[in-house]
Enzyme design. Sequence first.
Site, PDB file in Angstrom:
ATOM      1  N   HIS A 287       0.614  -1.021  -0.199  1.00  0.00           N
ATOM      2  CA  HIS A 287      -0.009  -0.079  -0.012  1.00  0.00           C
ATOM      3  C   HIS A 287       0.956   1.016  -0.028  1.00  0.00           C
ATOM      4  O   HIS A 287       1.798   1.250   0.634  1.00  0.00           O
ATOM      5  CB  HIS A 287      -0.975  -0.007   1.152  1.00  0.00           C
ATOM      6  CG  HIS A 287      -0.277  -0.292   2.681  1.00  0.00           C
ATOM      7  ND1 HIS A 287       0.195  -1.571   2.853  1.00  0.00           N
ATOM      8  CD2 HIS A 287       0.060   0.652   3.467  1.00  0.00           C
ATOM      9  CE1 HIS A 287       0.695  -1.484   4.026  1.00  0.00           C
ATOM     10  NE2 HIS A 287       0.738  -0.280   4.472  1.00  0.00           N
TER      11      HIS A 287
ATOM     12  N   HIS B 218       1.036   5.100   0.794  1.00  0.00           N
ATOM     13  CA  HIS B 218       0.218   6.297   1.724  1.00  0.00           C
ATOM     14  C   HIS B 218       0.381   7.500   1.169  1.00  0.00           C
ATOM     15  O   HIS B 218       1.361   8.188   0.863  1.00  0.00           O
ATOM     16  CB  HIS B 218       0.894   6.230   3.248  1.00  0.00           C
ATOM     17  CG  HIS B 218       0.969   4.992   4.159  1.00  0.00           C
ATOM     18  ND1 HIS B 218       0.019   5.182   4.926  1.00  0.00           N
ATOM     19  CD2 HIS B 218       1.780   3.917   4.178  1.00  0.00           C
ATOM     20  CE1 HIS B 218       0.321   3.669   5.856  1.00  0.00           C
ATOM     21  NE2 HIS B 218       1.484   3.428   5.132  1.00  0.00           N
TER      22      HIS B 218
END
Length: 142
Positions: free
Chosen positions: A105, A107
């Site tokens: 992921h 951010h």
Amino acid sequence: MPQHPTDPACIFCKIVAGTIPCLKVIEDDRLLAFLDIGPLSCGHTLIVPKGHYATLDQMPDDLAGACAAAAPRLSRAIKAATGASAWNLLQNNGRLSGQAVDHVHFHIIPRREADGLGYRWNPTKLDAEEGRTLLAAIQKAL
Ligand code: AMP
Ligand code: ZN
């Protein structure tokens, strides 16, 4: 629709599958972006590939590229919506880096004046000889 590897025990795979809810910002056949449940700042958003890959170095280039390509548009919208003037793109790989969820992921962390966020950034000096040796080792490994 491309087939993506999944891990039934993974929380982000569950979000991708829709079995755990999220506040979804965008979605296409390769990724989704949703608001972080524990935001470091207002607008903190995660870009998540639909395939389950624990770290970026395990991921296909084109899927990583698709995630990175979503960042300019998303960040513009987040800045416009939140009034943030700056933002960090953060991507942790491995426990030592601070990664808690083992599904890649990115951010997007909006930044504001005196927001109290930050990190240790203690630069050292690259020794020229060590640099050349390191460079040769990295290039050999490519
Ligand atoms: P990292 O430390 O880079 O692995 O970051 C994991 C991030 O995922 C943290 O910022 C968490 O707040 C966020 N997170 C964990 N579970 C959820 C969830 N169910 N929905 C949204 N964000 C989550
Ligand atoms: Zn996963």
